[in-house]
Enzyme design. Structure first.
Site, mmCIF file in Angstrom:
data_model
loop_
_atom_site.group_PDB
_atom_site.id
_atom_site.type_symbol
_atom_site.label_atom_id
_atom_site.label_comp_id
_atom_site.label_asym_id
_atom_site.label_seq_id
_atom_site.Cartn_x
_atom_site.Cartn_y
_atom_site.Cartn_z
ATOM 1 N N ASP A 79 0.806 -1.223 0.000
ATOM 2 C CA ASP A 79 0.000 0.000 0.000
ATOM 3 C C ASP A 79 0.839 1.273 0.000
ATOM 4 O O ASP A 79 1.986 1.297 0.435
ATOM 5 C CB ASP A 79 -0.976 0.008 1.169
ATOM 6 C CG ASP A 79 -0.331 -0.268 2.517
ATOM 7 O OD1 ASP A 79 0.725 -0.931 2.557
ATOM 8 O OD2 ASP A 79 -0.873 0.167 3.546
ATOM 9 N N GLU A 137 -0.794 -2.137 5.223
ATOM 10 C CA GLU A 137 0.137 -1.984 6.343
ATOM 11 C C GLU A 137 -0.035 -0.633 6.999
ATOM 12 O O GLU A 137 0.124 -0.503 8.210
ATOM 13 C CB GLU A 137 1.584 -2.157 5.866
ATOM 14 C CG GLU A 137 2.608 -2.214 6.984
ATOM 15 C CD GLU A 137 3.021 -0.852 7.545
ATOM 16 O OE1 GLU A 137 3.187 -0.733 8.779
ATOM 17 O OE2 GLU A 137 3.168 0.098 6.745
#
Length: 385
Positions: A79, A137
């Site tokens: 991400d 995350e």
């Protein structure tokens, strides 16, 4: 195992190309569907099967080793961050308000490179390898927590992950053994008192005055309750109350974060902050509403996994490359894997002229000169951990 490098210039160039692709097309936490599709396409090319049981957009693939006596998991996060990228690089983000400001593009590309290498050298891979391309995350709910709950570590003996670090010199690789990164939990507190005129405080229950006692008292948890050998912090980041010079408000809203390097420390601080909120507010005749917001646990690097990793780093790159890393109070959801299984989280240095901005900065970038070491390290962990 020796200092003979397994990674050639073609694989390095290919990995940098992949990394720049991911950098140009970043996706926020939980939205990494195009990234996941791209990763899946490459794994399909390599002939590495994907396990469909895990929630999208996570991608989990399985490489069967020649012996299969041991199973090693390797993880990369996918991400990006809600930032407007600044700079003039040719591969700058094409998505307004979203950029890879923490190096996850490099992590994903590096793990893809490991997969590519294994697909062309299957006879050298004795261990079974689980390749984890993880969503979310940077935000809650944690992708690592979700994957652990879905059973991603079932049958895994040890797990490793890397992070390219802008505050560690290029050419160095290392980690903290034991407590490595902090837990990260948040809290919301509403103090309900009784408002009134600023000239008649005796007729009020002043929530601002009570808040000052609470803010001070929370620091006593650090100085008088937490084991001084284990670091922890409680920081207030927000306080909202009233908007007049001479009116005492009814309520105060406080916001803050709790961080600790141990599970015990995190639990202690979470418990004590709730207790102090209730008791202090009641002692002044107010009501304290405490809301705990669970984040991530501490990152604990298991000594046995660290010993293996250190030996691999020294034998692969040389004794002078290994650099012990001090624990930090930043957080990482990789902690969920280490709470479940033996493993370690390893830092790969990249601080240089090409990587001089901190993580989460609009001008952050990876020094791509660090990528060969990242690939080499991950391959050696797959082969020898």
């Amino acid at each position: 195992m020796n200092k003979t490098k397994l990674v050639d210039s073609d694989l390095i160039a290919w990995t940098i190309e992949q990394r720049r692709h991911f950098h140009m097309y970043p996706e926020l936490s939980g939205q990494e569907y195009e990234t996941a599709a791209y990763v899946k396409g490459k794994l399909d090319e390599f002939g590495i099967p994907i396990n469909p049981k895990f929630s999208a957009p996570n991608i989990v693939a399985y490489f069967k080793g020649t012996e299969g006596k041991k199973t090693i998991a390797l993880r990369a996060d996918m991400d990006a961050l809600p930032l407007n990228e600044e700079g003039d690089k040719s591969y700058i983000s094409t998505v307004p308000g979203v950029m890879h400001g923490c190096g996850h593009d490099g992590h994903t590309a590096t793990l893809l490179a490991v997969a590519k290498w294994m697909s062309t050298n299957p006879h050298l891979v004795k261990n079974n390898i689980v390749l984890i391309f993880q969503s979310s995350e940077e935000a809650s709910p944690s992708g690592a927590k979700q994957l652990v709950e879905e059973g991603v570590l079932e049958g895994v003996d040890v797990i490793y992950g890397i992070h390219y670090m802008s505050n560690m010199p290029l050419g160095k690789i290392g980690f903290a053994t034991g407590p490595a990164m902090a837990s990260s939990d948040d809290f919301d507190i509403v103090i309900e008192g009784k408002g009134g005129h600023g000239g008649s405080p005796h007729e009020t229950v002043d929530p601002i005055y009570i808040a000052t006692h609470l803010i001070q008292a929370f620091q006593s948890i650090i100085s008088r309750n937490l084991n001084p050998l284990y670091a922890g912090v409680i920081s207030f980041g927000g306080m909202q109350a009233g908007n007049s010079y001479n009116v005492i408000p009814d309520k105060v809203h406080l916001q803050g974060t709790i961080r600790a390097l141990t599970y015990e420390g995190a639990e202690l601080m979470n418990t004590k902050t709730a207790q102090l909120t209730k008791s202090i507010c009641e002692s002044f005749g107010a009501t304290g509403h405490y809301h705990f917001i669970e984040g991530t646990p501490p990152v604990y690097n298991h000594p046995e996994a660290c010993e293996v990793a250190k030996e691999i780093i020294q034998k692969t790159f040389g004794d002078e490359v290994f650099l012990p890393f001090d624990p930090v109070l930043g957080a990482e959801d990789y902690a969920y894997y280490l709470k479940e299984k033996v493993g370690a989280f390893i830092n790969v240095g990249m601080q240089s002229e090409n990587s001089q901005y901190p993580h989460h900065h609009p001008k952050f970038d990876i020094d791509e000169a660090a990528i060969p070491a990242g690939i080499e390290l991950m391959i050696h962990l797959a082969l020898y951990a």
